[in-house]
Design an enzyme around this catalytic site. Structure first.
Site, short mmCIF file in Angstrom:
data_model
loop_
_atom_site.label_atom_id
_atom_site.label_comp_id
_atom_site.label_asym_id
_atom_site.label_seq_id
_atom_site.Cartn_x
_atom_site.Cartn_y
_atom_site.Cartn_z
N CYS A 33 -20.98 42.99 -15.35
CA CYS A 33 -20.53 41.75 -14.72
C CYS A 33 -19.60 41.01 -15.69
O CYS A 33 -19.99 40.76 -16.84
CB CYS A 33 -21.74 40.89 -14.38
SG CYS A 33 -21.31 39.23 -13.85
N GLU A 61 -4.54 23.35 23.89
CA GLU A 61 -4.06 23.33 22.51
C GLU A 61 -3.14 22.14 22.27
O GLU A 61 -2.22 21.89 23.05
CB GLU A 61 -3.29 24.63 22.26
CG GLU A 61 -3.23 25.04 20.82
CD GLU A 61 -4.49 25.76 20.34
OE1 GLU A 61 -5.50 25.81 21.09
OE2 GLU A 61 -4.46 26.25 19.21
N TYR A 117 0.85 -1.20 0.00
CA TYR A 117 0.00 0.00 0.00
C TYR A 117 0.88 1.25 0.00
O TYR A 117 0.67 2.18 -0.79
CB TYR A 117 -0.91 -0.02 1.23
CG TYR A 117 -1.79 1.22 1.35
CD1 TYR A 117 -3.00 1.29 0.69
CD2 TYR A 117 -1.37 2.33 2.09
CE1 TYR A 117 -3.80 2.43 0.78
CE2 TYR A 117 -2.15 3.47 2.18
CZ TYR A 117 -3.37 3.51 1.52
OH TYR A 117 -4.14 4.64 1.60
N LYS A 168 -0.56 32.69 23.08
CA LYS A 168 -1.61 32.08 22.26
C LYS A 168 -0.93 31.05 21.38
O LYS A 168 -0.15 31.40 20.49
CB LYS A 168 -2.33 33.14 21.42
CG LYS A 168 -3.50 32.58 20.65
CD LYS A 168 -4.33 33.71 20.07
CE LYS A 168 -5.64 33.21 19.49
NZ LYS A 168 -5.48 32.37 18.32
N SER A 227 -14.46 31.12 20.40
CA SER A 227 -13.23 31.71 19.88
C SER A 227 -12.97 33.04 20.61
O SER A 227 -13.76 33.45 21.45
CB SER A 227 -13.35 31.91 18.39
OG SER A 227 -14.49 32.66 18.13
N CYS A 237 -21.47 37.59 -16.91
CA CYS A 237 -22.65 37.50 -17.78
C CYS A 237 -22.90 38.78 -18.57
O CYS A 237 -23.81 38.83 -19.39
CB CYS A 237 -23.89 37.14 -16.96
SG CYS A 237 -24.44 38.45 -15.87
N CYS A 240 -27.22 34.86 -13.92
CA CYS A 240 -25.77 35.02 -14.05
C CYS A 240 -25.09 33.70 -13.69
O CYS A 240 -25.26 33.20 -12.57
CB CYS A 240 -25.29 36.14 -13.13
SG CYS A 240 -23.50 36.19 -12.96
S1 IVH Z 1 -8.74 30.50 25.60
C1 IVH Z 1 -13.30 30.91 25.66
N1 IVH Z 1 -6.13 30.42 25.60
O1 IVH Z 1 -7.28 30.36 20.20
C2 IVH Z 1 -11.90 31.12 25.25
N2 IVH Z 1 -7.25 29.94 23.56
O2 IVH Z 1 -9.28 32.25 19.04
C3 IVH Z 1 -11.22 29.86 24.94
N3 IVH Z 1 -5.76 29.37 21.72
O3 IVH Z 1 -9.90 28.13 19.68
C4 IVH Z 1 -9.90 30.01 24.39
N4 IVH Z 1 -3.88 29.53 22.84
O4 IVH Z 1 -7.57 27.18 19.83
C5 IVH Z 1 -7.25 30.29 24.88
N5 IVH Z 1 -3.84 30.34 25.76
C6 IVH Z 1 -4.93 30.20 25.05
C7 IVH Z 1 -4.89 29.84 23.69
C8 IVH Z 1 -6.08 29.73 22.97
C9 IVH Z 1 -4.43 29.25 21.67
C10 IVH Z 1 -6.66 29.17 20.56
C11 IVH Z 1 -7.76 28.18 20.78
C12 IVH Z 1 -9.04 28.90 20.45
C13 IVH Z 1 -8.55 30.07 19.68
C14 IVH Z 1 -9.48 31.23 19.92
#
Ligand code: IVH
Length: 707
Positions: free
Chosen positions: A426, A191, A52, A134, A98, A429, A456
């Site tokens: 456009c 993360e 494979y 982050k 987020s 179209c 369109c």
């Molecule tokens: S806190 C309710 N802390 O960023 C808030 N997020 O834009 C929850 N991320 O989806 C997120 N480092 O994947 C938090 N120290 C950190 C982070 C973190 C990376 C990412 C995470 C989230 C995204 C939000």
């Protein structure tokens, strides 16, 4: 009986002509797809792993020698994004949200001010935040029951992710048992990432084995986690940092963010050592600078710093706005910049007819990614920046954001370069393209639109692409390229055609399997993928319709609220027939304003949209999402707050009422159900008396809503 060996198979890749390469690549693709099905779906491997791998290697090798094949449809073209149906789905009991973004010291200061204002927290009183890197990976939720890892799920769309438990269990960083006393149920979120050195080593290995390289550590981490075979994941060095949580049943380990992170560490979870509690704005900014300085030597990719309110009681008072918490923000590192040449400006026509200019650039590497397209937003933006074809331009790219043109290097402008003239027809179209007046301001909108609607072809194909796309119907094997070619041949011109494709193909003499780039296997897979979508969740269904301004979040809102497509359609049609009450009902939904309501009404007012919807419903059953009963004593009521409130700020009061299903209004009328009046209430109190509106004080409000 042994199948005779394909004569091309014995030729080395360098000897293949482009035509032979194409044939060989197609047959390989079909063969691999067949083995994939036997292995993954039937658990019946038909060849040895080594054989494979050899097929796979040859397939990848041909692709790298003949990169133009990339454009061709192959049963394996979508292998990068593994079919999500292969993983079971996991509903997040607490959604995974987020973060809002900020970009400067001033933005951070504004964020702190906003939090203070919301909480009515005087400048003199300490308000602490945590600051931490982050991490540029992918988030994951780990559920521990009685201290034992039970389920690991990806974020998915925030409400529903994929079950990756088997794969997470082979990550060394993730403990299978937590230490010490832990809540009965605790969902640890954080993360999953790959360290830079491990990423480089992995790519070296991939290269040696003739396999595709990963673009960056985040892609490598995502690709490694979403392996169907956890043995492969085990060979990929993934790591984990815990930084937040979801459901917790039992005593909270701490009442602060920083305390929670310390508790996680004690439980045996990896936490980021650069997490710091900051008591002042200056400390928050200083810590950002410190992390920024260390960025290059950390050994893993980060793309900014996250700030979170430390006190958990304050976090819950602050709550959420749309998809992100009010109590947190991400400060992103500055965008990476590069200089290149603007080769051309393409005008693309979107599904709503918007003409979008796209910059075609001489390819240039920005922060490790090769960029050849950039957004130009709209014609005003081109004029404002005086961007001309042939100009040398500065572009920037931040995280996942589409690259942008920041400015023109005027000194390098070629003699005779002419200002760009935006087309008023456009390009797809030839119909007129106009800038309508914004109903609110009376000014022309920034966007120019093709006036031809579905006539369109560009709009029609874009709508079909949207319909079949990942977050809508998610039909595997019906990507943008396939839709374009089916549309061009008149095979799929409307959504309903997707669902009649198989029956039409059975009757037709020109079979799909004989189309270029297709074969029996890929056609069978496509029909299966379509059949699997004959039932689809209502929110996806609504999103797929492509109503202007109705994105995924609004689609979910509508799905929850109405519970069926018929109910939504009936109300929208009623509202379209000058039904003020129906229109008000639509606008009273928290999160739906007059613009969104207007475009929903417009959509259902079009006969051809209603016809298409009816035709679709003959083939597709939207699965009703449970309608949320926001059953609070104030749900569905219109509430007004006045006078000074003592326990909460006005903004907080509004957010709380909306969360409980009430509509908050700024003035009292006969439609008002409740006036919450604090000391110093003035004319609104009189208005309430005039209209016979019930008046209560803040204390009574809290008593009623039970908090
Ligand atoms: S806190 C309710 N802390 O960023 C808030 N997020 O834009 C929850 N991320 O989806 C997120 N480092 O994947 C938090 N120290 C950190 C982070 C973190 C990376 C990412 C995470 C989230 C995204 C939000």
């Amino acid at each position: 009986m042994k199948k005779p060996q394909d004569p091309l198979r014995s030729l080395s890749v360098e000897k293949l002509t482009p035509l032979e390469a194409r044939m060989e690549w197609q047959t390989l693709g079909e063969e691999i797809a067949r083995h994939d099905v036997s292995y993954h779906q039937e658990d019946q491997p038909t060849i040895s792993d080594a054989a494979y791998d050899a097929l796979r290697r040859r397939y990848d090798l041909i692709l790298s020698a003949f990169p133009e094949l990339q454009k061709e449809a192959s049963p394996l073209t979508r292998v990068g994004a593994k079919p999500s149906e292969k993983f079971a789905k996991v509903k997040h009991t607490v959604p995974m949200l987020s973060l809002a973004n900020t970009f400067s010291d001033d933005d951070v200061s504004d964020f702190v001010d906003r939090v203070r204002r919301f909480l009515d927290w005087p400048a003199s009183r300490e308000l602490a935040f945590t600051a931490e890197p982050k991490i540029d990976g992918l988030s994951c939720s780990l559920r521990f029951e009685n201290g034992v890892l039970s389920v690991a799920a990806t974020r998915g769309d925030g409400e529903e992710g994929e079950d990756v438990t088997a794969n997470v269990k082979v990550i060394h960083d993730v403990p299978h048992h937590l230490h010490g006393s832990v809540p009965r149920v605790i969902e640890i979120r954080g993360e999953i990432y790959m360290a830079t050195a491990d990423f480089l080593k992995l790519n070296q290995r991939q290269e040696k084995e003739g396999k595709a390289l990963f673009a960056n550590p985040r892609n490598a981490a995502a690709g490694s986690l979403r392996q169907l075979d956890s043995k492969i994941t085990a060979q990929r060095p993934l790591k984990f940092f815990a930084y937040t949580w979801g459901q917790i049943d039992g005593a909270m380990p701490s009442d602060t963010q920083s305390g929670m992170i310390k508790a996680f560490h004690k439980m045996g979870l990896p936490t980021n050592p650069l997490t710091k509690r900051c008591a002042t704005l200056q400390e928050m900014i200083d810590h950002y600078r410190l992390i920024e300085e260390q960025r290059a030597t950390l050994g893993y990719d980060i793309d900014g710093v996250v700030y979170k309110v430390d006190d958990l009681t304050l976090q819950s008072r602050l709550g959420f706005i749309s998809r992100s918490p009010r109590w947190a923000t991400a400060r992103k590192f500055p965008a990476e910049k590069a200089t290149t040449i603007l080769l051309d400006i393409d005008i693309q026509v979107g599904r709503t007819g918007a003409l979008t200019p796209v910059a075609k650039l001489q390819p240039v590497s920005v922060g490790g990614v090769v960029v050849s397209n950039a957004t130009l937003h709209n014609e005003d933006e081109i004029a404002r920046k005086d961007i001309r074809i042939g100009d040398t331009v500065v572009i920037q790219r931040a995280g996942d954001v589409i690259p942008q043109i920041v400015s023109v290097v005027e000194e390098k402008r070629k003699h005779g370069a002419k200002p760009f003239i935006f087309p008023d027809h456009c390009p797809a179209c030839g119909s007129h393209a106009v800038r309508e007046n914004d109903p609110k301001t009376g000014e022309p909108e920034a966007v120019r639109r093709c006036t031809a609607g579905l006539i369109c072809p560009a709009q029609a194909t874009e709508r079909l692409k949207h319909f079949a796309s990942r977050n809508a119907f998610d039909i595997e094997g019906l990507g943008d390229k396939q839709i374009e070619s089916f549309f061009a041949d008149g095979i799929i011109t409307r959504p309903r055609d997707i669902f009649t494709l198989e029956a039409r193909d059975a009757r037709s003499l020109k079979k799909l399997k004989d189309r270029e780039g297709y074969g029996a296997v890929s056609v069978k897979n496509l029909f299966e993928a379509i059949a699997a979508r004959k039932s689809v969740s209502l929110n996806r269904f609504i999103f797929a319709l492509g109503i202007r301004h109705v994105g995924e979040t609004t689609a979910k809102l509508l799905a929850r609220h109405f519970g069926s497509i018929e109910k939504l359609r009936d109300l929208a049609v009623k509202a379209g027939h000058d039904g003020q009450i129906a229109r008000d009902t639509l606008e009273a939904i928290d999160g739906i304003g007059p613009i969104v309501a207007g475009s929903i009404i417009d959509f259902f007012a079009e006969t051809h949209n209603r016809e298409e919807l009816d035709a679709l419903l003959e083939h597709v059953t939207p699965e009703a999402m449970e309608a949320i009963e926001v059953s609070s004593p104030v749900s569905g009521k219109t509430v007004v707050f006045t006078g000074s409130l003592e326990k909460m700020t006005r903004e907080e009061a509004k957010a709380m009422a909306e969360r409980l299903g009430a509509k908050v209004s700024g003035s009292v009328s006969k439609k008002t159900d409740l006036l919450v009046a604090g000391p110093g209430a003035g004319s609104k109190l009189e208005d309430a008396k005039k209209h016979g509106v019930e008046v209560i004080d803040e204390e009574e409000w809290f008593r009623r809503v039970g908090s």
